[in-house]
Design a protein around this motif. Structure first.
Motif, short mmCIF file in Angstrom:
data_model
loop_
_atom_site.label_atom_id
_atom_site.label_comp_id
_atom_site.label_asym_id
_atom_site.label_seq_id
_atom_site.Cartn_x
_atom_site.Cartn_y
_atom_site.Cartn_z
N GLU A 1 0.85 -1.19 0.00
CA GLU A 1 0.00 0.00 0.00
C GLU A 1 0.89 1.24 0.00
N GLU A 2 0.67 2.12 -0.93
CA GLU A 2 1.62 3.21 -1.15
C GLU A 2 1.24 4.52 -0.48
N HIS A 3 -0.04 4.68 -0.07
CA HIS A 3 -0.53 6.03 0.27
C HIS A 3 0.19 6.67 1.45
N LEU B 1 3.70 7.72 0.33
CA LEU B 1 3.67 8.87 -0.58
C LEU B 1 3.33 10.15 0.16
N GLU B 2 2.44 10.06 1.14
CA GLU B 2 2.10 11.26 1.92
C GLU B 2 3.34 11.78 2.65
N LYS C 1 -3.25 8.17 6.27
CA LYS C 1 -2.07 8.96 5.96
C LYS C 1 -2.04 10.26 6.75
N ILE D 1 -15.59 5.20 10.35
CA ILE D 1 -14.39 4.36 10.37
C ILE D 1 -13.21 5.24 10.78
N ARG E 1 -16.91 9.73 8.37
CA ARG E 1 -18.28 9.22 8.35
C ARG E 1 -18.49 8.33 7.12
N ARG F 1 -7.83 5.26 3.57
CA ARG F 1 -6.47 5.65 3.18
C ARG F 1 -6.20 7.11 3.51
N ILE F 2 -7.20 7.95 3.32
CA ILE F 2 -7.01 9.38 3.60
C ILE F 2 -6.84 9.60 5.11
N ARG G 1 -10.81 2.97 0.66
CA ARG G 1 -10.48 4.19 -0.06
C ARG G 1 -10.56 5.40 0.88
N ASP H 1 -8.23 9.32 14.27
CA ASP H 1 -9.26 10.15 13.64
C ASP H 1 -10.26 9.23 12.94
N VAL H 2 -11.38 9.82 12.56
CA VAL H 2 -12.45 9.04 11.94
C VAL H 2 -13.05 9.79 10.76
#
Lengths: 300, 300, 300, 300
Positions: free
Chosen positions: B113-115, B118-119, B274, B232, B255, B270-271, B267, B252-253
Motif C-alpha cells: 500500500e503506497e498512500h 507517498l504522503e 495517511k 471508520i 463518516r 487511506r485518507i 479508499r 481520527d475518523v
C-alpha cells in the motif's frame, strides 16, 4: 414552553397534512421503481423525496423510501393500500404507507442519568421531536418532577435482580396501556429480558456510551481512559438479545486528550450521547431506518 | 520538487537556529517549574512555548516540555547539559535537551500500500516533515522507482514466515548503517519480533487501519463493514510486543454509511490513515509525545 | 506508480462497463419519475442509484440523477437517446446520458503552489480520480518535472498584465487541441477574462483558500489571522464572471487557535484546499453536481 | 433537578477548595516565568496547569495563566497579592489572582429564541456551568415560567426604538443590584448602546448565528441559504461597539446541503449556537480567555 411546541407542531401538521411515505423492502429486480412511481402518479401523488439502495443489483435486496404529497392519502389511505397490494405481491414486497402527521407514541426509559431524557424533552417542547411522548418509565424517582411538570406521566418501577420479571410485567402493562410504538432507552442502565425485547422487534432504541464495537459492556469511559484513546464516542442502536450488538443507527465522537479524567470523559460523552440518540430517534420516527442483516440502511 | 523542500528547509533552519527544547519527566512536587525556568533564565534563554502535565498533584508524575530560544545553546549544548545535571538529580528527572535543527533520521517501512509512504514523501518534499528520511525498506519492489527518483535509498528485503529472523537481521543492519532514530511502519503489513521491537523502544510508530480498540488485528475494514459502523477510523501508536496495544498517539475518523462497500471503506480509510500517521509522526519528531503507563501525553 | 493506476483503472472499467447515468432538470410536475423509470425498465436497465430534488413541489424545478446498469447502453447509446427524446420533450427536460467509462478530459491550471496539483496527480495515479488528465498548464516552470515524469504534457504560458489576452489565446488553443471537458484551477492565481470563462460555462472549477463568503479576494489567510477566527476553510466553486461568487460545490474547515501565524494557517489550509478540491472535482466528474440559480445541488 | 446541581457543585467546591489561578499579561522579556513560579513555590503552591503565549519573543506581549493548589491562598489571598505586587511592577504586569470557588455572577439576556438560555440553564442545573446565574432579563415575557420555576429571578424590560435608553437604565440598575460580573447575550436580538457596552468591557459575551466574518448583521441563515454555502456556523464573541466585530472566542460549523431551507438551517444552527456559546462562556468563566488587539488568546 408549551407555546413553542404547540406553535411549531401546529405549523408542522398544517404544512404536511398531505404528506405521506411509502417504505419498501424486496428482492432486487428491474422494474420496481417504475411500477411504484407509476402507481403513485396514478393516485395523483407528487414525489418530494426518494431514496433507494440495492445490496447487489444481481440477486440482492432492494430498499425504497418515497415521500410524496397526495391530498387523497389522508382520506383514502385504506383504499390506496388495497390498490397497491397486487403490485406489492408481484415484487414480494414488505411495505408500509404512513401519514406524516401520524405521530408515533413513545415511552422513554431512564435511570439516574438525566441528560438524554432532558434533551428529548427539550426537543419535544421545541416542536422538533415529532412524536407523542406518552410516558416516562424509570427505576428511580429522580426525574419525576421534571417530567410531570410538563404534563407527561411518570412511573417509577424499581428493578431488582430477583424481581426483574415482575418489573417487566408492570412495564409491559404500561406500554400496552399507552399503546407505545417505540421505546427509547435514554441511559436506562438495566438489561431487558429476551422476552421483553421480543415484543418490540426493531422498536427499542438504545444509546450506548462508547464508539461500538469498542468498549462493549460496562464502564466504557473508564476503559477508554485506561486505554488512552484520543476520541470518545457514543452509539445509538436497536436493541436485540445480544448486548450492544444490535444494528447501529448512528455514532459520533469527540476529541479528548491526556488531561481528561474519567469524569471529564463522562461530561463530554453526555453531549455526544444525547445528540446521537436524538438524531437516531428522529430518523427512526421518519421511517428512514431499515434493518437488514443486523445493519441499518439510513435514508437521511 | 526538491526546490520546495530546500527552500522551506533553509528557511526553517535559519528561523530556528537558536531554538531548542527541554523535555522532563519526574515525580511531581513543588518547585520543579521554578527551578527549571530559573536555570533557563540564567542561561539567557527566552521561553517561547511551555507545556506541562501532572498525573496527580499529590504523588503523581510530572511532565514538562519547554521550547526556548538561546543563542548559547547551539555552541555550548554540552556545557548547559552539565550545568543542568545537578537540578535534574535533585528532582530525579528523566530529561533531554534537543536542538530544533537536529533532525531525526527516519526509516520508513512499507509493503504494497503506497498512500502513507507517498504522503510522508510529499510532506518531506514540501519541507513540512522536518526529518531526514534516510532510507525506505520494503518487502516488495513496488515503490522503488517513486522513492529512488527523489534520491532516497530503497531496499527490498523479502519476508517469509520461515526466514523472518534473517530478514530482520538485514533490516537491523541497515538501521544501524543509516543510524536510524525512528522507524515508521507506513502500512508495513508484517509483525516485528519482540527482539526487533526491543531495540527501538518508543521509537517505532505504526498506523493501524481502525479506530482502536475496535477491530484489533487483521481485516479491520471488512469487519467494520460487517458490523455496520457509521464511522471508520485509523490509529497511530507506538509499537510494543502486544499487537495493536501500544500507546496511542493519534486517532481520527470519517463518516460512512450503508452504501460503502469494503473497497470504499479502504479508499476513505487511506485518507484518514495517511493524515493521522503524518500528524503523529510530526508530534513525535518534535518531542511532543511522552509515554506514561502505555498511554501518551501529547503536548500539541 | 503507474501500475497502481493501471490496475485500478482496469478494474474500474471492467466493473462498470454496463454502467451509465442519466441527469435531468425540468419543471416539477407529477409523473416524471414514473415516466423515466418506466422508460429505463423497458430498455432492460437496472437502477442502482437514484437521487432527486425539487425546489418546490408546486411550480418549482425538478432535478434527477439515475445510475443504472444496462448492457445495451454501451452499444446503442444513440438509439436510446433517440427513444428518450419524446419523453424529454413532454416534460421540457434538460437531460444527458453518460457512460460511466466515458472519462472526461481535464486540464489543470497551476501557478507556484504545488499541493493541489500533486494531490490530483496522486489520486489519478492511485486510480481514484477517474478522468483523463490531458494537460497541465502553468504560468511558471516550477512543476514541469513532476508532471512530465508521469507522462502528462506540461505547458508553461507566462501571464503578464499587459499581455493577458495573448496568454489566454494560447491556453484556449491548447484546450481545443486536447479537447478539454473540464478545467481545474488548482491554486492558479490568475483571474480569467469573461470571454475565457464564457467558453467553459459550468466547466471551470476553482479552489478558493477561504470559507466563502468570508474573505473573498486576495490574501484570505492573512485576513483570517487579523480577524482572529477560530476555524479556517476552503471553498471549491464553479468559476463565473464574479470573483469568488460562483456556485459553491464543497467547503470544509479546520480548527486553528491564537498560536497560528499566517504561515501556519497556510500550511493547515493546504490540506483543506487539496481535499476539498479533490472531492468537488470527483462529484463534478460523476455528474453529481447540478447548478441552479448560482447554487449547486450535489447528489453525493 | 436541583439535586444534580447541588450534588455536583458541592463536589466541585470541595475538590477545588485550595485551587486558584493567576493570569498575567506583560511585555515579553526573559525571566518572567522563573520569577512567577519561584514566587508561587515560596508560597507553597503546587502548579497543576500552566499555559503561556508570546506574540513575538522579541518585543512582543507575553500572556500567562497558571492554575495552582495552595492551602494558604484561601485564607490569605490579600497577603499573597501584596507580596506579588513588586514582581508585577518589575515586569509591568496586568495580573489577577482568582479563587476557583469564587463563582462569577451572570446575567443572561434573552429575547424570543429560547434554545441558548435553556442550554445554559440545563448546564447550570447539571452542575456543569460553574457560575451563579443571578438574573435573566428579557424584552419579552416568554421564558418567565421556565426561569422562575428553577428559582432564578426573571425581569421583562420591553425595548422600543424610542425608549431604548430608558430600558438600558433599568437593565443597568438590575445589573448593579445583582452585582453582575458577566453578561451573556443568549440570542438577545437588541443592539446595546456604546454607553452600555462601555460599562462592561470584555464582560459581555454574544452568540452570533453565523460563521463570522461571513454574514455579519441580520438574517444570516437566510443569506447563507441564498449563497448556497455547504457549512453553516455560529460565533461567540465579546461585544464591542462594532456590530459583530468584537474579539472571537469560539466558532463551530455544521454541514448542510441543497435540501436545507432557511428553517432547516435555523434548526441545525440552534444546536451549534447553544454549544458554541456554552463553550465560550465556560472558558471566560475560568479566565482562560485573554483579549489582545481585538483577538483572543484562549488557553483551553
Amino acid at each position: 414552553m408549551h407555546t413553542f411546541r404547540e406553535r411549531r407542531l401546529q405549523n408542522f401538521l398544517q404544512n404536511y397534512q398531505h404528506r405521506a411515505r411509502l417504505v419498501i423492502s424486496c428482492p432486487d429486480r428491474p422494474g420496481i421503481v417504475a411500477a411504484v412511481t407509476s402507481f403513485l402518479y396514478e393516485q395523483g401523488a407528487n414525489i418530494v423525496e426518494s431514496s433507494q439502495y440495492s445490496t447487489d443489483p444481481e440477486g440482492g435486496m432492494f430498499f425504497l423510501r418515497i415521500e410524496f404529497d397526495a391530498p387523497v392519502i389522508v382520506t383514502r389511505k385504506a383504499d390506496i393500500e388495497k390498490a397497491f397490494a397486487p403490485i406489492a405481491e408481484t415484487f414480494q414486497m414488505n411495505w408500509r404507507f404512513r401519514l406524516h402527521n401520524d405521530l408515533q407514541k413513545l415511552a422513554i426509559f431512564v435511570s439516574k442519568e438525566e441528560h438524554c431524557l432532558l434533551e428529548l424533552l427539550w426537543e419535544w417542547q421545541a416542536g422538533e421531536l415529532l412524536a407523542d411522548i406518552a410516558v416516562v418509565i424509570s427505576n428511580h424517582e429522580y426525574m419525576r418532577e421534571s417530567v410531570e411538570s410538563i404534563g407527561i406521566p411518570y412511573y417509577c418501577i424499581p428493578v431488582t435482580k430477583e424481581r426483574k420479571g415482575e418489573a417487566e410485567e408492570k412495564q409491559l402493562a404500561l406500554l400496552n396501556e399507552y399503546k407505545i410504538d417505540t421505546i427509547v432507552l435514554a441511559r436506562y442502565m438495566q438489561i431487558l429480558s429476551p422476552e421483553f425485547v421480543a415484543q418490540f422487534p426493531a422498536r427499542i432504541i438504545n444509546i450506548h456510551h462508547s464508539f461500538l464495537p469498542a468498549f462493549v459492556g460496562a464502564r466504557p469511559y473508564e476503559r477508554a481512559y485506561e486505554r488512552g484513546v484520543k476520541l470518545i464516542g457514543a452509539t445509538s442502536h436497536y436493541v436485540t438479545d445480544d448486548l450492544d450488538e444490535g444494528p447501529i443507527i448512528e455514532q459520533d465522537v469527540a476529541r479528548v486528550d491526556h488531561r481528561y479524567h474519567p469524569e471529564d470523559l463522562k461530561r463530554i460523552g453526555r453531549i455526544i450521547e444525547k445528540t446521537v440518540l436524538a438524531r437516531a430517534l428522529k430518523w427512526h420516527l421518519e421511517d428512514r431506518v431499515i434493518i437488514h442483516q443486523n445493519k441499518t440502511i439510513v435514508f437521511n
